[in-house]
Design an enzyme around this catalytic site. Structure first.
Site, PDB file in Angstrom:
ATOM      1  N   GLY A 264     -12.910   5.866 -12.526  1.00 17.66           N
ATOM      2  CA  GLY A 264     -11.599   5.325 -12.188  1.00 17.66           C
ATOM      3  C   GLY A 264     -11.335   3.992 -12.870  1.00 17.66           C
ATOM      4  N   MET A 266     -13.467  -0.181 -13.897  1.00 17.87           N
ATOM      5  CA  MET A 266     -14.720  -0.931 -13.955  1.00 17.87           C
ATOM      6  C   MET A 266     -14.458  -2.423 -13.813  1.00 17.87           C
ATOM      7  SD  MET A 266     -17.940  -0.858 -14.226  1.00 17.87           S
ATOM      8  CE  MET A 266     -18.853  -2.383 -14.089  1.00 17.87           C
ATOM      9  N   ASN A 268     -15.758  -5.285 -14.754  1.00 17.92           N
ATOM     10  CA  ASN A 268     -16.306  -6.296 -15.661  1.00 17.92           C
ATOM     11  C   ASN A 268     -15.705  -7.671 -15.376  1.00 17.92           C
ATOM     12  OD1 ASN A 268     -17.380  -4.005 -17.256  1.00 17.92           O
ATOM     13  ND2 ASN A 268     -15.211  -3.722 -17.705  1.00 17.92           N
ATOM     14  N   GLU A 301     -11.474  -3.077  -7.653  1.00 26.92           N
ATOM     15  CA  GLU A 301     -12.095  -3.802  -8.773  1.00 26.92           C
ATOM     16  C   GLU A 301     -11.944  -5.305  -8.590  1.00 26.92           C
ATOM     17  OE1 GLU A 301     -13.902  -1.815 -10.276  1.00 26.92           O
ATOM     18  OE2 GLU A 301     -12.846   0.030  -9.753  1.00 26.92           O
ATOM     19  N   GLU A 323     -21.087  -1.214  -3.759  1.00 25.23           N
ATOM     20  CA  GLU A 323     -20.063  -0.172  -3.707  1.00 25.23           C
ATOM     21  C   GLU A 323     -19.633   0.177  -2.280  1.00 25.23           C
ATOM     22  OE1 GLU A 323     -18.319   0.349  -6.078  1.00 25.23           O
ATOM     23  OE2 GLU A 323     -19.547  -0.119  -7.836  1.00 25.23           O
TER      24      GLU A 323
HETATM   25  N1  TRP Z   1     -18.412   0.177 -10.748  1.00 22.84           N
HETATM   26  C1  TRP Z   1     -17.317   1.079 -10.947  1.00 22.84           C
HETATM   27  C2  TRP Z   1     -16.524   1.037  -9.657  1.00 22.84           C
HETATM   28  O1  TRP Z   1     -16.875   1.575  -8.679  1.00 22.84           O
HETATM   29  C3  TRP Z   1     -17.752   2.492 -11.217  1.00 22.84           C
HETATM   30  C4  TRP Z   1     -17.846   2.897 -12.636  1.00 22.84           C
HETATM   31  C5  TRP Z   1     -16.916   2.711 -13.590  1.00 22.84           C
HETATM   32  C6  TRP Z   1     -18.885   3.620 -13.241  1.00 22.84           C
HETATM   33  N2  TRP Z   1     -17.336   3.282 -14.743  1.00 22.84           N
HETATM   34  C7  TRP Z   1     -18.525   3.851 -14.568  1.00 22.84           C
HETATM   35  C8  TRP Z   1     -20.087   4.107 -12.794  1.00 22.84           C
HETATM   36  C9  TRP Z   1     -19.340   4.554 -15.448  1.00 22.84           C
HETATM   37  C10 TRP Z   1     -20.910   4.803 -13.664  1.00 22.84           C
HETATM   38  C11 TRP Z   1     -20.538   5.027 -14.973  1.00 22.84           C
HETATM   39  O2  TRP Z   1     -15.559   0.390  -9.553  1.00 22.84           O
HETATM   40 ZN    ZN Z   2     -16.888  -0.147  -7.255  1.00 27.07          ZN
END
Ligand code: TRP
Ligand code: ZN
Length: 860
Positions: A264, A266, A268, A301, A323
């Protein structure tokens, strides 16, 4: 699979502190489609004596390596396909490594990839090792400086984490942009994006008066579709301040929408990357559900900035630390932005379908797994959503203010650290002066507990006796289980309404007695809010269920009573096929009342009038009676449509909506009206109404409601409407995805023709996960009739897609295979077909770790 050596998984028990730390890193990227040069200059500090320095690295070409500016000879390090090892590294030194990588060839979308002319990174969980040699584990926290060099025309925006520190024009038509992120972070939070975008700018002033610049980057020409996301971001920022006193910490917050993305979004640091599906929206293309998802994921996020980034995970077994907690936070945010009841019902539906299924299948794992081969396989509904339920139980037990105190203590104590789930619980304990030792079992025990409540009312002494027990079944690798601490939030409610009280029952034993005095007449025990992720057994019959559905204070409980009624009815029919399914008058009377006078929460009214879906019902059987469930649902639905035809019609007409707006009231009104339409499609006058609904619609929610109602009712007009829809939106990818999903849900044999044709559609691409999921994910997860065909045609279709996807994108392949892993739950014929497909996949050469782990756990 049996012929090859078993692959090695990692264990939580084997965690060791890092041998070296890397407090600072300076990166230079010279971007080029098939040969990007990455130079890393790292400050390295030894932590443990004698251990070698082990760097992870995959699919990298090593160009240069030097310690303190002296290039290493080939005999001074060891290079394997997955690691670079330096046996006698000094105590403190600078390490320079240059590698080249091929972003254009990266279809796995992990590491640095080039797709649609955008360079983009995805490092979580272990993608950073596909960019450079580095100890790719979340307990190595570094301060990053990033320089990006690229052609200025093709890639006008060069973005990385933190604050922009310089932008230079270079001689050769290139530019060089530099970024510095002052917060030490694990490498999974590193991000780089380069491309041509439209940028929406806004700003947010934090509670303490700092001005933060907000920037949203979307594909050129899509600017107007970013407005909702940026407004949602500001709501999320304000909410985190008012609920938890948490402010944003950098001068700039950037969000980039890309069409090629595995998940969905990320989180960062300072540079979120989003799947465009969860950013781009306007009133003509977005459904109510799309708007909801965008707000909730934007929130998710953003909330990670504190729960995930400022305080992160020590190792990947602790994933639920960030999470589970962040899903809980985004759920609370969504509940405050819209209908709290609806949000709760939707969360419970997900737990009862996907999570219960996972917990009873071959991939069952506790929210803190103990053994992992491919980490990407553990971004699951268990870690995320059951994880969020575990956090919610803490809030239920400690109260909202106690929970908030605990969270504040956790964040303050561990700011800038990489910690464990245990550290989180300890902070909750210390801030509240409680002992949560037994509660910790929720982190280590897999499986869904069954809780049974037996009640005995003693009218002579006006006393209610409850005997409550918890039962646990074995899951893979966990034969024996202990009693959990289970909070049961209940309302005691008598039919004369003289008894009406709320209690929090804390169940801590396998069987326990609870006594309530001064109970004037016999009450029902109403389970509120799904206060624990368990299956609850109470043997209430129709009169008690109706009492709850009519009069319980809690919206979830009212809905749940209806669900229990329908589930029981279908079960009786499954066990006794000759039984005729008749609907009790009292029930019809109640439904009629809701239709004539909807509750003020119209979305809840719509849910009260809905039958459970196939997956919810399936989860209630050891062996899933596919035909009985499908036929039972269809027969009940037809009867409801017929018996209440006039009332569906009347409620449909009465529930008007003006021009489209996304707000709680109108979302509820559309849900109710479209629920009516869905039943009306099954009666003679319905066909005309559905067509009218389609042509009158000014929004995607109503348009899709008309289309799916026509499709499910197998109306003759469906084909024409669907064709009109596809022509109208043929140039729009977001809506074309909806069209793919719609056609993949065709309940007739025709679906296979659609799947074949649409996989050759001009907008379809096997390399784009959104397209593949829209078509084949919808087919395998939302079309039980055709996917679970007794002849196995649905299974073989999915298996072929999985085989085709694995070499392209193993993460997506491994998610798609999920429904086939549950072969034990089906009758012989289906089981044989599923097993045959799994065995054939297992025999494929070069199977990814992702698929290998799931298939090998599932095969007998
Ligand atoms: N940390 C991300 C979220 O939950 C999840 C996520 C985004 C992810 N891209 C990914 C997990 C690729 C594994 C691989 O918001
Ligand atoms: Zn998350």
């Amino acid at each position: 699979m049996s012929g090859e050596p078993t692959r090695n998984s990692r264990r939580l028990a084997d965690y060791r502190k890092p041998g070296f730390l890397i407090p600072q890193i300076e990166l230079t990227f010279e971007l080029a489609a098939d040969a990007t040069r990455v130079t890393a200059l790292m400050q390295v500090k030894r932590q443990q004596p004698t251990v070698p320095l082990v760097l992870d690295g995959q699919q990298l070409e090593l160009q240069y390596i030097a310690i303190n500016n002296i290039e290493l000879r080939a005999d001074q390090y060891q290079l394997t396909s997955e690691q670079l090892i330096i046996s006698d590294a000094p105590a403190e030194f600078s390490l320079q490594i240059t590698t080249t990588i091929n972003p254009a060839a990266n279809t796995a979308l992990e590491g640095l990839y080039l797709a649609d002319n955008v360079f983009c990174t995805q490092c979580e969980a272990e993608g950073f090792r596909r960019i450079m040699f580095f100890p790719d584990r979340p307990d190595i926290l570094s301060v990053y400086t990033t320089h990006i060099i690229a052609d200025q025309q093709q890639y006008p925006y060069l973005l990385a984490n933190g604050n922009n520190i310089s932008t230079e024009k270079l001689a050769n038509g290139k530019s060089r942009v530099s970024w510095h992120d002052p917060f030490a972070k694990p490498c999974y939070l590193f991000a780089l994006v380069a491309g041509n975008f439209d940028c929406l700018s806004d700003s947010f002033t934090t509670a303490s008066g700092r001005k933060v610049s907000l920037q949203l980057f979307v594909e050129p020409g899509q600017q107007s579709k970013g407005q909702f996301a940026i407004a949602a971001l500001k709501r999320a920022m304000r909410w985190d301040e008012s609920r938890y006193n948490l402010e944003y910490d950098l001068d700039v917050y950037m969000v980039v929408a890309v069409d090629f993305f595995n998940m969905g979004a990320m989180e960062n640091k300072g540079l979120n990357v989003f799947n465009s599906k969860y950013v781009l929206a306007d009133d003509s293309i977005a459904t109510d559900k799309d708007y909801f998802n965008i707000e909730s994921i934007i929130g998710h996020e953003y909330f990670h900035n504190w729960t995930g980034n400022r305080v992160t995970c020590r190792d990947w077994f602790q994933l639920s630390l960030k999470e589970g907690l962040t899903v809980f936070r985004d759920q609370e945010f969504s509940a405050d932005m819209g209908s709290a009841t609806l949000n709760r019902i939707d969360a419970v539906k997900l737990i009862r379908t996907a999570q219960f299924a996972e917990d009873s299948g071959p991939m069952a794992h506790p929210i803190r797994p103990e053994q992992v081969l491919e980490m990407n396989n553990f971004y699951t509904v268990t870690v995320y959503d059951k994880g969020a339920e575990v956090i919610r139980m803490l809030q239920t037990i400690l109260g909202q203010s106690g929970f908030n105190r605990g969270l504040a203590c956790y964040l303050q104590r561990h700011d800038g650290q990489a910690v464990t789930c245990d550290d989180f619980i300890s902070a909750m304990e210390d801030a509240n002066e409680v002992n949560l030792q037994q509660f910790r079992l929720w982190y280590s025990q897999a499986g869904t507990p069954t809780v049974a409540i037996h009640q005995r009312y003693d009218s002579d002494n006006a006393t209610l006796h409850l005997s409550i027990s918890q039962r646990h079944t074995a899951t893979v690798g966990q034969p024996d289980k202990q009693a959990l601490l289970i909070p049961l939030q209940v309302q005691l409610l008598s039919s004369d309404r003289k008894v009406n009280q709320q209690h929090l029952i804390m169940l801590s034993q396998l069987t326990e007695q609870f006594t309530f005095a001064d109970i004037a007449s016999e009450p029902v025990v109403v389970w509120e809010n799904f206060s624990a992720p368990v299956k609850l057994q109470q043997d209430y019959k129709l009169p008690q269920l109706l009492l709850i559905a009519k009069h319980a204070s809690n919206g979830f409980a009212r809905w749940d009573a209806m669900q229990v009624f329908w589930s029981d009815l279908i079960r009786q029919k499954a066990e006794q096929p000759t039984l005729s399914l008749t609907l009790p008058d009292d029930l019809i009377k109640l439904m009629r009342q809701w239709l004539q006078q909807p509750l003020s929460d119209k979305a809840l009214t719509a849910e009260l009038l809905s039958l459970p879906d196939f997956d919810t019902l399936a989860e209630q059987y050891q062996h899933i009676p596919v035909e009985a469930i499908l036929c039972g649902l269809q027969s009940i639905k037809q009867q409801l449509a017929d018996v209440l035809a006039a009332e569906w019609q009347q409620c449909y007409q009465a529930t008007t909506s003006g021009p489209y707006h996304y707000n709680e009231n109108e979302v509820g009104a559309r849900a109710l009206r479209n629920r009516c339409l869905n039943y009306l499609a099954l009666v003679p006058q319905g066909s005309q109404l559905v067509q009218q609904h389609y042509s009158d619609s000014d929004n995607m929610t109503d348009t899709l409601a008309a289309l799916t109602s026509a499709q499910q009712a197998k109306l003759a007009s469906f084909g024409e409407l669907a064709t009109d829809f596809s022509h109208k939106w043929q140039n729009n990818v977001q809506v074309t995805d909806k069209y793919f999903s719609l056609m993949a849900c065709d309940p007739t044999d025709e679906v296979f023709t659609h799947l074949t044709a649409l996989s050759q559609h001009s907008l379809f691409s096997w390399k784009n996960p959104n397209r593949v999921r829209a078509l084949f994910g919808a087919f395998s997860m939302r079309n039980p009739q055709q996917f679970h065909r007794a002849d196995g045609k649905g299974y073989s279709c999915l298996a072929q897609v999985v085989a085709r996807m694995d070499p392209i994108n193993p993460q997506v392949a491994a998610r798609l295979i999920t429904p086939l892993l549950a072969w034990q739950r089906f009758n012989d014929q289906r089981r044989d077909h599923m097993l045959a497909e799994l065995k054939q996949l297992a025999a494929t050469s070069n199977l990814s770790n992702d698929l290998y782990e799931k298939i090998s756990k599932s095969l007998p």
